[in-house]
Design a protein around this motif. Sequence first.
Motif, PDB file in Angstrom:
ATOM      1  N   UNK A  82       0.491  -5.974 -13.347  1.00 16.69           N
ATOM      2  CA  UNK A  82       1.883  -6.395 -13.161  1.00 16.69           C
ATOM      3  C   UNK A  82       2.703  -5.305 -12.473  1.00 16.69           C
ATOM      4  N   UNK A  83       2.466  -4.057 -12.847  1.00 13.40           N
ATOM      5  CA  UNK A  83       3.214  -2.958 -12.227  1.00 13.40           C
ATOM      6  C   UNK A  83       3.016  -2.942 -10.712  1.00 13.40           C
ATOM      7  N   UNK A  84       1.878  -3.468 -10.266  1.00 15.04           N
ATOM      8  CA  UNK A  84       1.636  -3.487  -8.815  1.00 15.04           C
ATOM      9  C   UNK A  84       2.328  -4.676  -8.157  1.00 15.04           C
ATOM     10  N   UNK A  85       3.034  -5.473  -8.955  1.00 11.52           N
ATOM     11  CA  UNK A  85       3.826  -6.539  -8.367  1.00 11.52           C
ATOM     12  C   UNK A  85       3.339  -7.950  -8.643  1.00 11.52           C
ATOM     13  N   UNK A  86       2.326  -8.077  -9.478  1.00  7.09           N
ATOM     14  CA  UNK A  86       1.788  -9.404  -9.780  1.00  7.09           C
ATOM     15  C   UNK A  86       2.540  -9.998 -10.972  1.00  7.09           C
ATOM     16  N   UNK A 106      -7.598 -11.776  -8.928  1.00  7.40           N
ATOM     17  CA  UNK A 106      -6.510 -10.791  -8.923  1.00  7.40           C
ATOM     18  C   UNK A 106      -6.960  -9.496  -9.585  1.00  7.40           C
ATOM     19  N   UNK A 109      -9.243  -7.573  -7.202  1.00  8.42           N
ATOM     20  CA  UNK A 109      -8.486  -6.944  -6.119  1.00  8.42           C
ATOM     21  C   UNK A 109      -7.713  -5.736  -6.641  1.00  8.42           C
ATOM     22  N   UNK A 112      -8.975  -1.029  -8.190  1.00  6.47           N
ATOM     23  CA  UNK A 112      -8.709   0.401  -7.925  1.00  6.47           C
ATOM     24  C   UNK A 112      -7.537   0.962  -8.707  1.00  6.47           C
ATOM     25  N   UNK A 113      -6.615   0.095  -9.151  1.00  6.14           N
ATOM     26  CA  UNK A 113      -5.497   0.584  -9.955  1.00  6.14           C
ATOM     27  C   UNK A 113      -5.969   1.277 -11.217  1.00  6.14           C
TER      28      UNK A 113
ATOM     29  N   UNK B 385       7.260  -2.862 -12.077  1.00  7.57           N
ATOM     30  CA  UNK B 385       6.963  -2.681 -10.650  1.00  7.57           C
ATOM     31  C   UNK B 385       7.938  -1.728  -9.967  1.00  7.57           C
ATOM     32  N   UNK B 416      -1.895   4.918  -8.852  1.00 10.76           N
ATOM     33  CA  UNK B 416      -1.114   4.115  -7.912  1.00 10.76           C
ATOM     34  C   UNK B 416       0.385   4.163  -8.174  1.00 10.76           C
ATOM     35  N   UNK B 491      -5.616   0.537  -2.711  1.00 14.55           N
ATOM     36  CA  UNK B 491      -4.645   0.011  -3.668  1.00 14.55           C
ATOM     37  C   UNK B 491      -3.222   0.053  -3.162  1.00 14.55           C
ATOM     38  N   UNK B 493      -0.434  -1.774  -2.431  1.00 19.54           N
ATOM     39  CA  UNK B 493      -0.049  -3.132  -2.809  1.00 19.54           C
ATOM     40  C   UNK B 493       1.374  -3.404  -2.360  1.00 19.54           C
ATOM     41  N   UNK B 496       4.569  -8.437  -4.082  1.00 16.95           N
ATOM     42  CA  UNK B 496       4.312  -9.222  -5.289  1.00 16.95           C
ATOM     43  C   UNK B 496       2.919  -9.779  -5.397  1.00 16.95           C
ATOM     44  N   UNK B 497       1.981  -9.276  -4.643  1.00 11.55           N
ATOM     45  CA  UNK B 497       0.633  -9.808  -4.801  1.00 11.55           C
ATOM     46  C   UNK B 497      -0.371  -8.721  -4.455  1.00 11.55           C
ATOM     47  N   UNK B 498      -1.512  -8.774  -5.105  1.00 13.91           N
ATOM     48  CA  UNK B 498      -2.572  -7.838  -4.785  1.00 13.91           C
ATOM     49  C   UNK B 498      -3.300  -8.362  -3.566  1.00 13.91           C
ATOM     50  N   UNK B 499      -3.349  -7.598  -2.547  1.00 16.61           N
ATOM     51  CA  UNK B 499      -3.996  -8.091  -1.331  1.00 16.61           C
ATOM     52  C   UNK B 499      -5.480  -8.327  -1.571  1.00 16.61           C
TER      53      UNK B 499
END
Lengths: 499, 499, 499
Positions: A82-86, A106, A109, A112-113, B385, B416, B491, B493, B496-499
């Motif tokens: 979630x911290x990465x924006x999900x 998800x 992907x 790596x976090x 985030x 990250x 990583x 990112x 709002x989404x993990x690529x």
Amino acid sequence: MNAAEDSSTRGLQSIALDPDRLFPAEPSVRGIARELHALVAELPILSPHGHVPAQVLLENSPFEDPASLLISPDHYVTRLIHASGVDLAELGVGGASAEPREIWRKFCAAWPLFDGTASGYWLRSELVELFGVDDELIDAEHADPIFDQLVAALKTPAFLPRALFDSFRIEVLATTDDPLDSLDAHRALAADPSFTGRVIPTFRPDRYLNAATPGFAERVDRLISEAGEGVAGYQGYLRALQNRRAYFIQHGAVSADHGVRTPRTLKLEQAEAARLFEAAMRGDLSPQERDAFEAQMIYQMARMSVADGLVMTVHPGSFRDHHTPSFERFGPDTGHDIPVPVSYTEGLRPLLNDFGDSPGFQLLLFTLDETVFSRELAPLAGFYPAVYLGAPWWFLDAPDAMLRFRSAVTETAGFSRSAGFVDDTRAFCSIPARHDASRRVEAAFLARLVAEKRLRGDRAAEIIVDLVDGAPRRAFKLGAFKSGAFEPSAFELGEGSVR
Amino acid sequence: MNAAEDSSTRGLQSIALDPDRLFPAEPSVRGIARELHALVAELPILSPHGHVPAQVLLENSPFEDPASLLISPDHYVTRLIHASGVDLAELGVGGASAEPREIWRKFCAAWPLFDGTASGYWLRSELVELFGVDDELIDAEHADPIFDQLVAALKTPAFLPRALFDSFRIEVLATTDDPLDSLDAHRALAADPSFTGRVIPTFRPDRYLNAATPGFAERVDRLISEAGEGVAGYQGYLRALQNRRAYFIQHGAVSADHGVRTPRTLKLEQAEAARLFEAAMRGDLSPQERDAFEAQMIYQMARMSVADGLVMTVHPGSFRDHHTPSFERFGPDTGHDIPVPVSYTEGLRPLLNDFGDSPGFQLLLFTLDETVFSRELAPLAGFYPAVYLGAPWWFLDAPDAMLRFRSAVTETAGFSRSAGFVDDTRAFCSIPARHDASRRVEAAFLARLVAEKRLRGDRAAEIIVDLVDGAPRRAFKLGAFKSGAFEPSAFELGEGSVR
Amino acid sequence: MNAAEDSSTRGLQSIALDPDRLFPAEPSVRGIARELHALVAELPILSPHGHVPAQVLLENSPFEDPASLLISPDHYVTRLIHASGVDLAELGVGGASAEPREIWRKFCAAWPLFDGTASGYWLRSELVELFGVDDELIDAEHADPIFDQLVAALKTPAFLPRALFDSFRIEVLATTDDPLDSLDAHRALAADPSFTGRVIPTFRPDRYLNAATPGFAERVDRLISEAGEGVAGYQGYLRALQNRRAYFIQHGAVSADHGVRTPRTLKLEQAEAARLFEAAMRGDLSPQERDAFEAQMIYQMARMSVADGLVMTVHPGSFRDHHTPSFERFGPDTGHDIPVPVSYTEGLRPLLNDFGDSPGFQLLLFTLDETVFSRELAPLAGFYPAVYLGAPWWFLDAPDAMLRFRSAVTETAGFSRSAGFVDDTRAFCSIPARHDASRRVEAAFLARLVAEKRLRGDRAAEIIVDLVDGAPRRAFKLGAFKSGAFEPSAFELGEGSVR
């Protein structure tokens, strides 16, 4: 594509399988750590505090899918994604509907976090050791084949909950339960001759002691009416709590757990306690009075522990549900409980003055605030017979943090005041990895002391066995090792006298 | 005497030139650290937060002398000499008149004080690497020849500010500026075709938000009259702040910085906020109200950041100007800002509840109180985030402290969530040494994880490139690497989404 | 059975005799540590703060028995045995009558508790090095023969207090004394031509400054009547304190010590101070006023130190006598003083604003709360000429904690702000082991810096000699080394100027 095959073809070995993982690099220290770890690597798992539901083992149904098993319920994992924006909803948090395969994508992907994190360490270990996944392939591209590989595995008998319980070598598994829980699942499990594991409940009355929790009065009303033996008011409340504790003990409970905001305790005159109780039931307490009421109830819980023998564990210092919008959408335990500073010295004094040396009373203190390791916890545990050092908890249940814990407490309190490791997890499949990580870190710490001539090697060997096996048995009153293979350690003390 | 010659005669090498400096001694870990460092040693310097004036680069005049370049303005340096009993005036602090050569003599005599300090590390590096000084000769006896050597060097074209900027390989340098600064120097630099560096302003409105600072009302009056578009009162104040932020953005600013006493935020009704503002302008706030006003303005700054995209950096927890007599004689920033305990969890909650997951909002948290690393900052950055971990700051910008930082945050928040390194310095010549020290420490930390089988070597390589290059670009919205030589890390990112 | 013989028969060597004890395992670092330690291993012991009574050396009677020498009075030792469930009375605590041999048996049975602790390290060292005990035999079974071995040793002339004082190579030993102590023992020792050691008193006025201590008014009355020169009230109180300080200085005192709950100071108008004093004498202060009174008296003590030159040492942050039942049975200093969080930055400001750069004023700050090492103590000591870093104290006087201290303070304050080691002990026989442990840890820390190319080897050599010898001489104004064998170190500064 079968990921596991791919790995063997390459002839590479995952770091998750490296026999020296978590050991210090210096060869002489590493060698000692290796020897120490070997002494405890195969010991059974004692898990006297955790959050796996007993129902899982009672039903013994196949786990549904990798996402609902490994990702969605594990707020250690979902929080960082979630911290990465999900959006948490996309991860199936709090019952949000999301395709398991999508969640898994998800996660892959976002893999790596998790580098360098404790969760990443456990996940890698589970995926590689338990499921045979090639961790070099955990990425967006390979998410689907890995998902399929896991789905296939989960359908096999070896991955049924009870089979895993056995293959994990779990001797004792404690759940965490509401005081009014019927404990039917525990009773049924205990009565089931085909299941030989020991699954025990834990009495967790937070929501009945903290008048700030929504629905407090209704909940307490129900408690009193179900277990108060007809007595009303504060007396009925105390009696009901006492009765439910007894019920838990009958069903195998060894401890009561308290997730309080601060480790404050208060001894009140009965009249004043009753007055606060009545006001709490009317929803009529000031914030200060609410805190006082909770503090006095923690004191009461200690008093009951002295009487009925339940070990008392205290987990303070977490600001629960920090992000209101997420709490409103997804409920509690969704990754935004954030620690605050704590201090135990003054807060616990009323309790410790009255019960700090009460025979049989055992108080296990946990913390999310490392500053208390050397400042307060080690000094308290190094004097009060009742006080034990809980294992590094939650954000601190991680290799470096565990080493900081040992470094901070040992010079004052030694090893004998440790309560041993608890995994405290709702992630069933992570249990072996967590315990093994803890054992490796204990070996690493002890090895350094041996290498620096601060501890004799033979004593380090005794100590690591005791930390892994003896300490949790003593601290949680779990009873002796089934097979009796190990002698009680040289510093197993008790009965008010050194043997 | 030429100190550099003397050194080569002796055949000794300064520790400042040792290729393994700051790496752990254990050979296998050191070897990995060496490889990791090599990947980032030559990367350009991104300096998105600091205190070098743009004027220096605009004018490009030769630096006057070693003392006014390296000693007098650097309160990290003068403070420790002062602690040994030297009057700050004798060091030219706060504009006190003192002979540069005399200042330099005092510094050289005091050089042993700096052993083991971060400032000593940087100074040695500057003197040896940049100026070719033989560090074995830094003492009272050799002060004069070294002074002369430096004076001579500073007269050469290679030591002009712009030449150093280029030879330091600085890609971006941020200054720190008053909201009413005309930013003329920045504009002129940007317009100058002969200067290809990127020098960007930073919006620092502390003295316009904290009603306790002397001259608050006059300053805010000027702000409103210059930028309030004719609107008076609280609305004009907000509009003026917003306008000046826009002006800064037009001139390349990417962030706004807040040096607050505590990381407290408060969301007030507009009427109450306006009431506090009016009282502040009349000098009529109680201390509690002043704190509340500042807390609410930090909330407003976040709101504006959400709207205009300026990254928000917060540097709390310093008791400024602790020693009143020194403040009265020499002014602010003269070495006696002393940290106090801080806690972010409750204070930031109003802000994070409203903006913690606002798209594009980025909040970089710094601290002088290490206790929050594991207790608060990593848990916050590992969920929200918006929250990024600022680099170890000020007294903590030092090798051991940086290792403690990584050890404390990584197990919860991974890599990250790091904002990358900032040098935060007014000591222009120390910039390369500071960045190189940070890169070496990152290599040292990662190397240990690799050696302990907690991280794959190939991932460590990706991570160190990302920490040095990708992280500050993302955290400060600096844009892509000019040459495009590096892939965005796995990583990286966003959206709002993990690529 | 003679334990020592038994050990030699086995051909094993105790870890207490290992030449590399406390050094890091990595061979290159260990080699440097070994060289550095060798430079200071034989230096005389300076013990400028401790709790051994002067009477012991004056009388020079044989120590009675191992229990009353090593166990009963040492609350570091009894507390941990008590934590295992042993009644303090059974250990002879607080004058409780218990057979020395019985106490010794309990200690031997409890010996494994001390593994990994600082006390265990010191005890092992004393028993093995000083008494020749085979530490492999310290257990319940061998308690009696070891007891007999120690009893026999204590009867020999070599174990008389003065003989030990000499063989320990103690140059200075400070006691801790009540302001009204006659200091007869000190005077007699100084006058005794057969004793060449230097035993100096320390002025410790806590119970005359803290109005919360029982018997405050009577005690202060006596102080004023004995030393107030006929002046009554607050003025007589101040004069009496001043006079007793002068008396201590005449008898060799170099420092005054303050064991306060918090490091708070307050500058009050004289009328307000007098008002608080009168109310204190009537027992009529609110808790807030009592705190204010103590804070203002600490300020007064600093003022007097500026005038009379006594070094001021401050030991804050211990909640004394935490367990009331134990206090009531056994008195103070019986193992249940528990640290609390502290902060110095704001509390010391009144004192430091007025005296932080007063010539000759020296303020040594100690702590039980590690969080202040990097956050407050190093920044304060790195600016204020008056402030010195006290050695890691009490629970923090232990190898790992000392390393954390050095790691936390050095990068900001270097080495020159250290006050050197103090053993702070009432355990006479542990003094050499404590000092040697400190010297080994300093060597270990410095060796790492050298190995990481952060410090030149020749400077490390100078620094360790200075830390062990020069620093305590400067910080406690002890005067030069008798034999003059060592040069003052390169950073011995003073008189407001760098040499």
